[in-house]
Each structure stands twice: as C-alpha cells, then as structure tokens.
Design a protein around this motif. Structure first.
Motif, short mmCIF file in Angstrom:
data_model
loop_
_atom_site.label_atom_id
_atom_site.label_comp_id
_atom_site.label_asym_id
_atom_site.label_seq_id
_atom_site.Cartn_x
_atom_site.Cartn_y
_atom_site.Cartn_z
N GLY A 21 6.09 9.83 -18.92
CA GLY A 21 7.54 9.74 -18.98
C GLY A 21 7.54 8.43 -19.88
O GLY A 21 7.02 7.95 -20.41
N ALA A 22 9.24 8.05 -20.03
CA ALA A 22 9.67 7.14 -20.80
C ALA A 22 9.01 5.86 -20.35
O ALA A 22 8.55 4.85 -20.89
CB ALA A 22 10.99 7.05 -20.85
N ILE A 23 9.10 5.54 -18.76
CA ILE A 23 8.77 4.41 -18.12
C ILE A 23 8.03 4.63 -16.84
O ILE A 23 8.15 5.75 -16.49
CB ILE A 23 9.87 3.47 -17.98
CG1 ILE A 23 10.70 3.98 -17.08
CG2 ILE A 23 10.56 2.94 -19.27
CD1 ILE A 23 11.93 3.15 -16.57
N ALA A 24 7.22 3.81 -16.52
CA ALA A 24 6.76 3.83 -15.23
C ALA A 24 6.71 2.41 -14.44
O ALA A 24 6.84 1.53 -15.29
CB ALA A 24 5.02 4.28 -15.26
N VAL A 25 6.59 2.20 -13.13
CA VAL A 25 6.91 1.22 -12.60
C VAL A 25 5.79 0.83 -11.52
O VAL A 25 5.12 1.79 -10.89
CB VAL A 25 8.09 0.92 -11.72
CG1 VAL A 25 8.02 -0.12 -10.90
CG2 VAL A 25 9.24 1.22 -12.48
N VAL A 26 4.85 -0.01 -11.90
CA VAL A 26 3.63 -0.63 -11.01
C VAL A 26 4.08 -1.51 -9.97
O VAL A 26 4.49 -2.62 -10.57
CB VAL A 26 2.32 -0.82 -11.66
CG1 VAL A 26 1.31 -1.33 -11.07
CG2 VAL A 26 2.01 -0.05 -12.78
N ARG A 27 3.92 -1.36 -8.79
CA ARG A 27 4.48 -2.31 -7.79
C ARG A 27 3.32 -2.91 -7.35
O ARG A 27 2.25 -2.55 -6.90
CB ARG A 27 5.25 -1.55 -6.68
CG ARG A 27 5.74 -2.46 -5.37
CD ARG A 27 6.41 -1.78 -4.26
NE ARG A 27 7.51 -1.31 -4.90
CZ ARG A 27 8.26 -0.17 -4.63
NH1 ARG A 27 7.47 0.55 -3.34
NH2 ARG A 27 9.46 0.12 -4.84
N VAL A 28 3.32 -4.43 -7.08
CA VAL A 28 2.39 -5.32 -6.53
C VAL A 28 3.00 -6.30 -5.28
O VAL A 28 4.19 -6.58 -5.37
CB VAL A 28 1.83 -6.13 -7.44
CG1 VAL A 28 0.71 -7.08 -6.81
CG2 VAL A 28 1.80 -5.59 -8.71
N SER A 29 2.36 -5.92 -4.04
CA SER A 29 3.07 -6.56 -3.20
C SER A 29 1.97 -7.50 -2.16
O SER A 29 0.92 -7.01 -2.09
CB SER A 29 3.84 -5.62 -2.00
OG SER A 29 4.41 -6.34 -0.84
N GLY A 30 2.38 -8.71 -1.64
CA GLY A 30 1.56 -9.35 -0.83
C GLY A 30 1.32 -10.73 -1.18
O GLY A 30 1.86 -11.23 -2.25
N GLU A 31 0.45 -11.45 -0.46
CA GLU A 31 0.38 -12.80 -0.71
C GLU A 31 -0.43 -13.15 -2.02
O GLU A 31 -1.38 -12.48 -2.59
CB GLU A 31 -0.61 -13.49 0.19
CG GLU A 31 -0.85 -14.82 0.30
CD GLU A 31 -1.67 -15.55 1.08
OE1 GLU A 31 -1.61 -16.76 1.41
OE2 GLU A 31 -2.26 -15.04 2.04
N GLY A 32 0.24 -13.94 -2.99
CA GLY A 32 -0.31 -13.90 -4.40
C GLY A 32 0.18 -13.24 -5.34
O GLY A 32 -0.28 -13.09 -6.53
N ALA A 33 1.05 -12.04 -5.00
CA ALA A 33 1.52 -11.03 -5.73
C ALA A 33 1.87 -11.73 -7.28
O ALA A 33 1.73 -11.02 -8.33
CB ALA A 33 2.42 -10.10 -5.33
N ILE A 34 2.83 -12.85 -7.04
CA ILE A 34 3.71 -13.17 -8.22
C ILE A 34 2.61 -14.07 -9.04
O ILE A 34 2.52 -13.71 -10.31
CB ILE A 34 4.68 -14.13 -7.69
CG1 ILE A 34 5.87 -13.48 -7.10
CG2 ILE A 34 5.45 -14.92 -9.10
CD1 ILE A 34 6.86 -14.11 -6.41
#
Length: 462
Positions: A21-34
């Motif tokens: 597709g045109a775009i995709a989104v990968v999600r990261v969550s949890g301690e230290g994600a940023i």
C-alpha cells in the motif's frame, strides 16, 4: 520517563492491514519504546520531543544505510492507547521495508507483539475495562452501520460503568452479610435487608433489558439470518436474485429446482441480512429433494427472521392458512409476502389479507416492483437500528450475555432466599456468585486463561 504505570518490555507489530500500500504503520509500545525508536531514527531527538507530535526523518540499518524515509509519531506515557510510551512509524507500504524495520527493532531488544497484546496492555493499565477492550475488536470487525454503532457505544463505556458502580454497592452489602457470620451466635444484622433487597431488584432492572437485547445484538454483530420459505415455484429464487440484483439462484418453472440452501448478504438501513433461499416446502418426490426440504426446516429453526413467500396468483386459501399457521407456531419473527401482485385484483388481495388476519407485503419478484417496500418491512421487523441510533446499550457478545444471565439468576435466588428468611451464609453464597459474574464481565476479576481466550482472537497489531 517517570510514571506510576507498570511498563512492560517493548513490543512491535504492523498496525495497518498487511499487503502492499501507499503507507504502513509499525507500532512500538512499552518501556524504552521512544529510546529504541530514536536509536534507529535520523532526525530530531525523539526523547526530547513533546507527546503527540510527529517528526520526519529516516530509519537506518546498523551500518548507517537508509531503510526508508518515515514519519514517527511520539506518544508519552500515560497519554497513549496502551498508557505506555508508544511510537508509531509511518513508512512506505512495502513488505520488504516493513520487515526491515521490524528486524531492526528486534535487534534493539524489541519483541514481536502477540495478537491483541496492545489492547491487552491497555486493559491491564486501566485504559478501559474488559467489555470496552472487546469492543475494540468488534469495532474493527464492524461491517454495517448498526454493528459500528453498537461497538462504538460499548467502547465508550456502554453498560459496564453502570454495572461496576452497582457491583461496588453489592460488595459493600456482602461485606456486611459476611461480617454477620462472625457473630453467628449473637443474632446480629449489619446488612439492612430491605435496602439489600432493593439494591438487588435495582440491579436486575438494569440487567433485564441488556439480557433481552442479546438476540438483537447478536443479529447486529453477525447479521440477521433471514430464511425465505414457501411452496415450490412461489418465486423464492426470483426474489433472492431481485434483492441481490444478480443471478445467484437458478430460476425455473419446474417445481423443486432449488434443492439446497443458497445464502448471500444484503445491507438494508445499515443492517446486514443473511438471506437464505431454500427448497420449497412440499411432499418430496425423491431423496435429494427430501434432504433439501429437511435443510429448509433446519434453517427455519435457526433463523432470526422468516419470510414466507406465496404465489398470490395460484393459491389455495386453506393450504395457505395452514402454512401460515405453521410459521406462526414456530415462534419466529416473520413476514408474509405475496408474490405476483401484478397478476391479481385488489379485491383478491384484500380477501387474502382478511383471511390471514394481518397485513401482507405485496410484490412482483419477476418485475422487481415494491421491493423497496419489502426492504423497509424487513428493516422494521428486525427493529435493531432504532436501538443503536438512540445510543441504547445492546449486548452483542455471548460472553457478556452468559455473565449477565448468571448474575441475574444468582440475584433471583438471593431475593427468593431473602424473602424466605435464609441464613446469612446461604444469602452470602448467592451474592458471591453474582459478584463473580459481574467481576468477570467487566474484568475486575480475571484469569490468565480468560485474557488469553479473549485477546488471542484479536489481530496482531491491535
């Protein structure tokens, strides 16, 4: 970042639908994600950016080569879906790019998320209760206006907040009843019986509309099984084709052409109808037709709505009356539909309605006339859209229904016991059962097996 939430190890998954597709989104969550995302990102320092901000840059391999140009959105705990630190990496929708990003994240200590794990973390961190968590999956799966509204109502709290408040009041009474057990020989009464009885009746008054709504809610969620029945050559297959606007079923003047069940879906006023064309009801002429007629009868037993179609041009009044009486005796909601309206007089139509004692929806399936009137009658007969439009709570989940009925049965026993003067230990036992059901319903009481059963049905990335 300092937070009073328990942040689990970082997890990642594709949050958008798989495929190019045109775009995709990968999600990261949890301690230290940023911090982890920042180590791969070339652009602004994500660890020093405000929550709910988006930043353009590149994502790099460990050798410094560019994986993709991306837009990273930062959500700082507790202001995120999971209430953990979260980043969402918007990249080009190439399967290769997505896999490269996930590979790099895993190299930095992030693990791949399990199905529903983001929503499970949101629940465990108090973002919402278990009923609302399940509504997330229902909202994603909604395929009609009615199912969308029902899921959205649940996600916003639906009936669960009201039940949690009532449960807390019941807990207070149970504590007093159980305190009486410690003074069993002194004949004391800490829990005021009249107030306890009134509370139980109040809870049951809340439960009953919810329990009664399940048949409607189940139809909203899964579609309304609508079976079209009638004698051979009444025009059932012609009607199905006309409603679907395609040649789904074989149409023939030969009686008994339809020998098996044919199903398809039709959306009317935001409600999904699962239309089921069946073999004509008559004395079978061979074994194959007999099997088809038995399947018709089974579909009638399973249906939420029965459409009885008859040929108004070639109808014998006594036979029609007998068939309609059988439909009525089934206890199923039904519609009487007279076909071949163009071939009869107004007097014949009025005579048939008088004989049947109720209105008939008159159509011509072959000429596709008055089909909109039939669709309106189907929508009105189901009566689901009004409940959803007004924001009324509708139970769509079998697990919720089972716990609601379990609570109601326990409270019914407790009220009966209270009126007959049972001892506090017997009263407390029924009240504990009611509390257990309410707690499991909203998630105040959970087990690992329960959570696994619920969240494993979610898609990965949600």
């Amino acid at each position: 970042m300092t937070t009073n939430l328990y942040q689990l190890e970082p997890i990642a998954a594709l949050a958008t639908a798989p495929g190019i597709g045109a775009i995709a989104v990968v999600r990261v969550s949890g301690e230290g994600a940023i911090e982890v995302t920042n180590r791969l990102f070339r652009g602004k320092d994500l660890t020093h950016q405000a929550s709910h901000t988006a930043h353009f840059g590149t994502l790099r391999n460990d050798d410094g080569s560019i994986i993709d140009e991306v837009l990273v959105t930062v959500f700082q705990s507790p202001k995120s879906f999971t209430k953990e630190d979260v980043t969402e990496i918007s990249c080009h929708g190439s399967e290769f790019i997505i896999q490269q990003i996930l590979r790099r994240l895993m190299q930095e200590g992030v693990r791949l998320a399990q199905p529903g794990e983001f929503t499970q973390r949101a629940f465990l961190n108090g973002q919402f209760d278990l009923v609302q968590a399940e509504a997330v999956a229902d909202l994603i799966a909604s395929d009609s206006d009615a199912s969308h509204r029902a899921a959205l109502n649940q996600l916003r709290g639906g009936f669960s907040r009201q039940l949690k408040a009532l449960r807390q009041q019941l807990i207070d009474f149970v504590a007093l009843v159980e305190l009486e057990l410690d003074f069993g020989e002194e004949d004391v009464e800490f829990a005021h019986r009249d107030k306890l009885r009134q509370l139980m009746l109040d809870i049951r008054r809340v439960l009953h509309p919810l329990i009664d709504s399940f048949s409607t809610g189940n139809a909203i969620k899964n579609g309304v099984p609508t079976v079209i029945v009638g004698k051979p050559n009444a025009g059932k297959s012609t009607l199905l084709n006309a409603l679907l606007n395609e040649e789904k079923a074989i149409v023939s003047d030969i009686p008994g052409t339809t020998r098996d069940v044919i199903e398809d879906e039709l959306f009317i006023d935001g409600i999904r109808f699962r239309l089921i064309d069946t073999a004509g009801l008559r004395q079978a002429t061979d074994q194959i037709e007999a099997i088809g007629i038995e399947r018709t009868q089974q579909k009638m037993r399973d249906a939420a709505l029965v459409v009885y179609l008859f040929d108004a041009k070639n109808v014998e009044s006594g036979e029609l009356q007998t068939a309609v009486d059988e439909v009525r005796a089934s206890g199923k909601p039904y519609l009487l539909v007279g076909n071949k309206l163009d071939a009869i007089t107004d007097a014949t139509r009025e005579l048939l309605e008088t004989m049947l004692g109720e209105p008939v929806v008159w159509i011509s399936a072959a000429k596709q006339t008055h089909l909109e009137e039939l669709k309106s009658a189907l929508s009105a007969r189901v009566r689901t859209d009004a409940a959803v439009q007004t924001g009324s709570a509708v139970v769509t989940n079998a697990r919720h229904y089972n716990h609601l009925t379990g609570t109601d049965n326990a409270l019914a026993r407790a009220v009966t016991g209270l009126d007959s003067g049972v001892t506090p230990d017997w009263l407390a036992m029924d009240l504990r059962v009611a509390l257990q059901h309410l707690g499991e319903l909203t998630g105040e009481i959970t087990t690992d097996d329960l959570l696994e059963s619920i969240f494993s049905k979610f898609c990965i990335g949600k």
